[in-house]
Design a protein around this motif. Structure first.
Motif, PDB file in Angstrom:
ATOM      1  N   ILE C  34      13.172  29.696  13.071  1.00 20.16           N
ATOM      2  CA  ILE C  34      12.634  31.057  13.216  1.00 20.16           C
ATOM      3  C   ILE C  34      13.677  31.951  13.888  1.00 20.16           C
ATOM      4  O   ILE C  34      13.910  33.087  13.456  1.00 20.16           O
ATOM      5  N   GLY C  35      14.295  31.418  14.955  1.00 19.62           N
ATOM      6  CA  GLY C  35      15.320  32.180  15.650  1.00 19.62           C
ATOM      7  C   GLY C  35      16.510  32.464  14.752  1.00 19.62           C
ATOM      8  O   GLY C  35      17.018  33.586  14.707  1.00 19.62           O
ATOM      9  N   THR C  38      16.493  35.421  12.375  1.00 18.39           N
ATOM     10  CA  THR C  38      16.651  36.787  12.888  1.00 18.39           C
ATOM     11  C   THR C  38      18.122  37.207  12.915  1.00 18.39           C
ATOM     12  O   THR C  38      18.419  38.377  13.089  1.00 18.39           O
ATOM     13  N   TYR C  39      19.049  36.229  12.796  1.00 22.38           N
ATOM     14  CA  TYR C  39      20.472  36.580  12.741  1.00 22.38           C
ATOM     15  C   TYR C  39      20.855  36.883  11.301  1.00 22.38           C
ATOM     16  O   TYR C  39      20.202  36.459  10.361  1.00 22.38           O
TER      17      TYR C  39
END
Lengths: 269, 269, 269, 269
Positions: C34-35, C38-39
């Motif tokens: 999930i993290g 975001t990139y």
């Protein structure tokens, strides 16, 4: 004989509730005069204020004399902190000040006359004492905080000194900046500025906030509650002792007496 | 006879759970009407709101009459704070207001009708009472805080008055500025401004923040916890008394009885 | 017979510490995915992430099936909040989402998979439960706070609505502005703006800050400490009961037995 | 024989109060040197600072040697955290650093010499230990907080990423922004920006503030008070045991003895 009656008069005056209220009223008037002087007032009002100021000073002088005469042991009068404070305030107020520089100091001294409120009202004195009692316990906490501040300030001025000299010039300014960060006052502005050069400098700020904010909170609450519990435990013991309630020790003594009675009754047999 | 039956009817209505819920619903509707009026609503909706407002006022009038009739002792009815508050709110709502100035006051009064929620819901009343109970103990703390504020404001307006009259013009404005500093609201802007003239003025701000923030925290926590412990101690005692658990006093009495029995048995011998 | 062995296998797997650690690891991988999304990642990495995402979903599906099969009472499985939550998250993750709008919802749902951490780690579940236990007691405090907010917001939008519609347009916006004032966020800017029109409007802000900040602090601390003391009292009682220490009631019983013995011995005489 | 007398000399020196005060003084001088270097000082002063720095390093080396020689069990010397820390600081300070890059690291290491204050003053070591003791209990709270932060940051960067990449670019930056919101630092600016696009985004911020601020406050206070009460309970028990006050168990034993006496006296009869 004459002095004795003067002392008795002073003592009755000092312990008089009305006289105490009168002094409190004078302190309030003195505080209002200080406040009034900060407003732009017409000149003729200013002269009235000046006269009232002298009246207040003279009443204060009178009151401290009464207190001194009423005191049983004259030598111990000036060993009490509040007596010294009251006397100093009155004496400095008495010095006539004409030139503008001394007038400035004179005005500042008059402001501290409001603190006489604490020396007169017993409840405020109790409050202040309970605050002062917690201070020595806080001494080492403050030292630990200072060490954390000092180390972070030294690191900060070493690394960030070139980025913004306004905030990180030397160790004193850096400590002020860190205090600002600790109060969360526009701390992100400070951080974003250094993050533009060192992208990982947020570690510096976050670790500092966690160390100071959490450590501080943790310790202050701890000490406050501990001081409080000590007081409560003392109160409870005193209350129980005063009410004459039997304690477990009393029970133990009673049972010992019983044993004695029974063993005696056996001997009788 | 006729009035007696009316009183009985009022009493049964007042103690009716459904009637209470109905009044709570009316208060919520009244609150929603107040909220609705703050939005830009078309004119025909506005007239509906006005009609509903009158309906709410009439129901409130009806409810207060019921409560008054139901009360056993009419004379003591208006000695209770909440009854006076409720009656005042209803009476002022009844006055027909046409011109714009009075309309403004009328709107403000209608807003306070939301406070009737506290007078109706018992749990909220208990909460408010426990808050009010802690107030007198806080009185002297507030006085001490006020003295600190007053002295710092007097110093502030004396020294910084010329730097930024907007913030330090007179003692009132200075106190407001100090309250701002106490809440850490852009306090560094205030400090940096005076530091440009007096480089050591940070001592003034930091000492003030320490005195107020710490003293305040210390004392508020202290008082809250102490009020709380008193309540707990009371509860525990009541609970123990209610459960009929034996106390140390009971034990002491039992042992005394034992002694009596033994000494009697000895006499018999 | 075949199903019984499957159930036994599931049960042993569910209670296996290694399997639990494996699921925790999968949840952490899911969180990292999930993290990572975001990139800004290159396209070929994106396809790897998508495949890993499917693997995670399938493992979650497998794990929930194991838990369901292992459960003794199938009917009660879906009465437990966390089971429902886990199943919902997995089912919604299974739905193939192609078009961009649904993809957005799908991404949001995947984020909540991190919450599965709480449903797996027992210590976190205990922590959450102790928080939820304090909630009902806080209900009335929140209601009281809401009433204060509502009244101040109604007054605010009535009086200040014309000064700055951005902040005081209607009751909702006013409540948001008041929340901002309560967090001390640039509250002086809001105040100075209205003070330019109504010089005494600082009374409005200061009374609001005192009411909310103080009432809130007072009550939150009160409730936290009271919940805590209840738990401690319970623990202490349980501990004493478990240790078999004699209580005052035991003593009372013992003394009663003594009395009986003595009175009997007298009868014998 | 020769080494034995050296060890005895070292031991007497290490336990000497004056020597301890001397080391504390050296640490303070070391701290002042670090502070002085952050100011712009003339070159000849800088060479004095450099010489003093070497003197401090040599005294530190001497002190650690004394402590090592004085230690009874040489092997256990380096298992204690503070000994390792002290030795490391001294050894790194000894490495001669000429080129500018290493000099930077050397300066940073010298800053941490201030931490030696904690390793020397026992009260500070106790304070730090009591802080570290509360850490494991806080571990799960921090994990819960991190999960809340992670979920909100993932949602934030998904929804608001396009509005302001500066604040919501990826999950790391979003978490930093959320930390800023949690400290109430210009959080309304962040909110108003997203509210212009998503008018209901205030729900996101308010729910986050409530979850983190309240949960944090609730749990920190809870843990602090609970740690404290455990310590107090322990202290009370120790105090009671030391004072030799009778406990309820003692009473129970005494009564049992009474019973035995009575039953024996009956047998005699």
């Amino acid at each position: 004989m004459n002095f004795q009656s003067l002392q008795n008069f002073s003592l009755s005056l000092r312990n008089n509730k009305l006289f105490e209220l009168f002094v409190v009223a004078i302190i309030i008037i003195s505080a209002l005069l200080i406040g009034a002087k900060t407003y732009r007032v017409p000149d003729h009002y200013l002269s009235i204020i000046r006269i009232l100021d002298w009246v207040v000073t003279l009443i204060f002088l009178f009151e401290i004399c009464i207190r001194f005469i009423a005191d049983e042991e004259k030598k111990r009068f000036f060993t009490k902190g509040w007596n010294i404070f009251d006397s100093l305030i009155v004496i400095i107020s008495l010095i006539p000040i004409e030139d503008s520089e001394m007038a400035f100091v004179g005005r500042l001294v008059r402001i501290f006359r409001v603190l006489r409120m604490i020396s007169i009202v017993p409840e405020l004195r109790v409050l202040l004492n309970s605050l002062l009692k917690a201070l020595p316990q806080l001494g080492y906490v403050v030292l630990l905080m200072f060490i954390i501040f000092y180390i972070y300030a030294a690191i900060g001025s070493t690394i960030f000194g070139a980025i913004n000299p306004e905030l990180w010039r030397d160790i004193t300014i850096s400590m002020l900046t860190l205090f600002r960060v600790m109060t969360f006052e526009d701390w992100t502005d400070v951080m974003y500025e250094t993050m533009a050069v060192y992208p990982f400098s947020w570690i510096y700020y976050l670790s500092f906030i966690f160390l100071t904010a959490f450590a501080f909170l943790n310790m202050v609450i701890g000490i406050v509650v501990s001081v409080l519990e000590d007081e409560h435990a003392k109160e409870r013991e005193e209350k129980e002792a005063a009410e004459g309630k039997p304690t477990i020790e009393d029970l133990s003594r009673q049972i010992e007496e019983l044993k004695l009675m029974i063993s005696e009754s056996r001997k009788v047999d």
